[in-house]
Design a protein around this motif. Structure first.
Motif, PDB file in Angstrom:
ATOM      1  N   ASN A 447     -10.882   3.099   2.026  1.00  0.00           N
ATOM      2  CA  ASN A 447     -10.540   2.334   3.241  1.00  0.00           C
ATOM      3  C   ASN A 447     -11.100   2.938   4.520  1.00  0.00           C
ATOM      4  N   TYR A 450     -12.923   0.301   6.650  1.00  0.00           N
ATOM      5  CA  TYR A 450     -12.268  -0.991   6.835  1.00  0.00           C
ATOM      6  C   TYR A 450     -12.376  -1.427   8.300  1.00  0.00           C
ATOM      7  N   GLN A 454      -8.871  -5.686   8.122  1.00  0.00           N
ATOM      8  CA  GLN A 454      -8.681  -5.254   6.737  1.00  0.00           C
ATOM      9  C   GLN A 454      -7.618  -4.167   6.638  1.00  0.00           C
ATOM     10  N   GLU A 457      -4.218  -5.747   6.977  1.00  0.00           N
ATOM     11  CA  GLU A 457      -3.852  -6.462   5.741  1.00  0.00           C
ATOM     12  C   GLU A 457      -3.463  -5.476   4.642  1.00  0.00           C
ATOM     13  N   SER A 458      -4.192  -4.369   4.567  1.00  0.00           N
ATOM     14  CA  SER A 458      -3.893  -3.343   3.564  1.00  0.00           C
ATOM     15  C   SER A 458      -2.523  -2.747   3.795  1.00  0.00           C
TER      16      SER A 458
END
Length: 464
Positions: A447, A450, A454, A457-458
């Motif tokens: 990540n 990201y 993103q 959302e993670s």
């Protein structure tokens, strides 16, 4: 206990018996005196920023007075750079111990005062070494100064979290960094002028003039100590009024965690060491470089050598916000390292106006700090964060100590061109490490790169 309750009631402004209001009902405190009010916290923020001003001001005193130190103390560049190495040596260990000492031994208030005292005493010893013409004493002074300097930064950050967590914390960290860079900038542009004035007053240059200049510069450390004392009082007062706990660093250091560090984290460490090795030692030697290669006056050389810090002061909060909004940390680090490489190549192989290269260096230095350091939190579990950041600072200081000595030796034996080639090699290694980090992160589905969307959302998927 009764005395403490009485003091709290006094602070809260309980009304006297004869008042027509209900007995014991607290008056509202004036905004500047109310720890929960923004106006009071702004006063605390100002004190927090000034807390580190003296330390950062005096850290770069050798760079601002490079010519004078080498001439008056009759030392070569290798010995001169020991003044930076001796600052870094104690912090190879203290990065692990600083948080522990604050949390478990001294507490944030006493810890801040004690570390401020180390900074003051170290600067006084450093200045005395000049006055009595003893370079070994100057080295010892920098060692003592180093014991306090980095740990004081830990204390400063702990105060910030204690007072501003959940409110304006990112902005506060940006402002603290800006004030630190302003301290370095003022030093670079003031100390040479101050030396000239003292030289005129004493009638000649020499080690005494150097020592007196450094002693006067140390007044900023006393300012920081006064801020530490006032902060301790205000924090204790707020603890009583708001029933809040003393600030904690949040550092839980377990050296056994090092064996569990992942490959991406080791690559982040490598980037950190190689990148900063080409920035801080360069600034430490930069003034004479600009005088010799570009024929700048001493004052102009000091000004251009400080431009990295001048740019960093306003741009660090801006870049911090940019990285927060966009994510893509690895790409931003790649841009920062590549720009630094271009900057050093311009300084080494061209006679273009160095203001261009140094401005690029200032921008890339600011961007890297905002994008690199937060990545540690993305690849390390929360319980290992203290160990990871402590280790990162430790090897950074080890790298700076070793590279400072090597840079001095290269300059004494081979000159500035080879020194710049050495710095280019360091940045190139950092660039290679960034590319490896990008590839490893992509292969593992990590990540680190990201986008902000993103990442959000993670985070949501983990909480569900």
């Amino acid at each position: 206990m009764e005395e403490e309750d009485e003091e709290v009631r006094a602070l809260l402004g309980d009304r006297p018996d004869g008042d027509s209001a209900v007995r014991g009902a607290p008056r509202a405190l004036p905004a500047l005196c109310d720890p929960s009010h923004l106006a009071h916290r702004l006063v605390v923020l100002l004190l927090m920023c000034l807390l580190g001003f003296g330390s950062y001001f005096c850290y770069d005193s050798p760079a601002a007075l490079q010519t004078q130190v080498k001439r008056d103390m009759q030392v070569n560049t290798t010995k001169f750079m020991l003044l930076y190495a001796w600052y870094s040596w104690p912090n190879v260990v203290l990065c692990f111990l600083g948080g522990f000492l604050i949390d478990r031994i001294f507490g944030i208030r006493w810890g801040t005062v004690i570390f401020s005292c180390f900074v003051c005493i170290g600067q006084v010893i450093f200045a005395l070494g000049g006055i009595v013409n003893a370079f070994w004493l100057m080295e010892f002074g920098r060692f003592v100064f180093g014991i306090g300097g980095e740990s004081l930064a830990v204390a400063q950050n702990t105060y910030a979290v204690s007072w501003f967590k959940g409110k304006e914390l990112n902005l506060v960290f940006g402002l603290q960094l800006s004030m630190a860079r302003i301290g370095s900038t003022v030093n670079m542009n003031l100390m040479g002028w101050l030396y000239t004035k003292i030289e005129t007053a004493l009638g000649s240059a020499g080690h005494t003039t150097l020592g007196v200049t450094l002693m006067i510069g140390g007044v900023t450390c006393i300012l920081s100590l006064i801020c530490a004392l006032v902060l301790a009082y205000l924090d204790r007062r707020a603890e009583k009024i708001l029933h809040k706990e003393q600030g904690k660093t949040g550092e839980v250091i377990k050296l056994t965690d090092i064996k569990d560090f992942s490959l991406p984290l080791w690559l982040i460490f490598l980037i950190c060491v190689c990148y900063y090795a080409a920035v801080f030692p360069f600034i430490g030697l930069g003034k004479v470089f600009f005088i010799e290669k570009f024929r700048f006056s001493s004052q102009s050389a000091s000004a251009i050598n400080s431009i990295v810090y001048v740019i960093s002061a306003p741009m660090s909060p801006v870049f911090g916000l940019l990285v927060d909004k966009t994510g893509k940390n690895v790409i931003w680090v790649l841009c920062a390292v590549a720009t630094t490489l271009v900057s050093h190549m311009m300084l080494a192989f061209t006679f273009w106006n160095p203001w261009i290269a140094m401005s690029l260096l200032g921008l890339s230095y600011s961007l890297l700090a905002c994008a690199l350091w937060p990545m540690v939190a993305f690849v390390v579990p929360d319980h290992q964060l203290g160990t990871a950041y402590g280790f990162m600072q430790s090897i950074q200081n080890l790298g700076l100590a070793v590279i400072s000595i090597l840079a001095g030796m290269i300059l004494d034996t081979r000159g500035y061109l080879l020194l710049e080639v050495f710095f280019i090699a360091c940045v190139s290694l950092a660039l290679l490490a960034v590319v490896c980090l990008y590839l490893v992160n992509r292969a593992r589905g990590g990540n680190l790169n990201y986008s902000a969307k993103q990442r959000e959302e993670s985070k949501l998927s983990h909480t569900e």
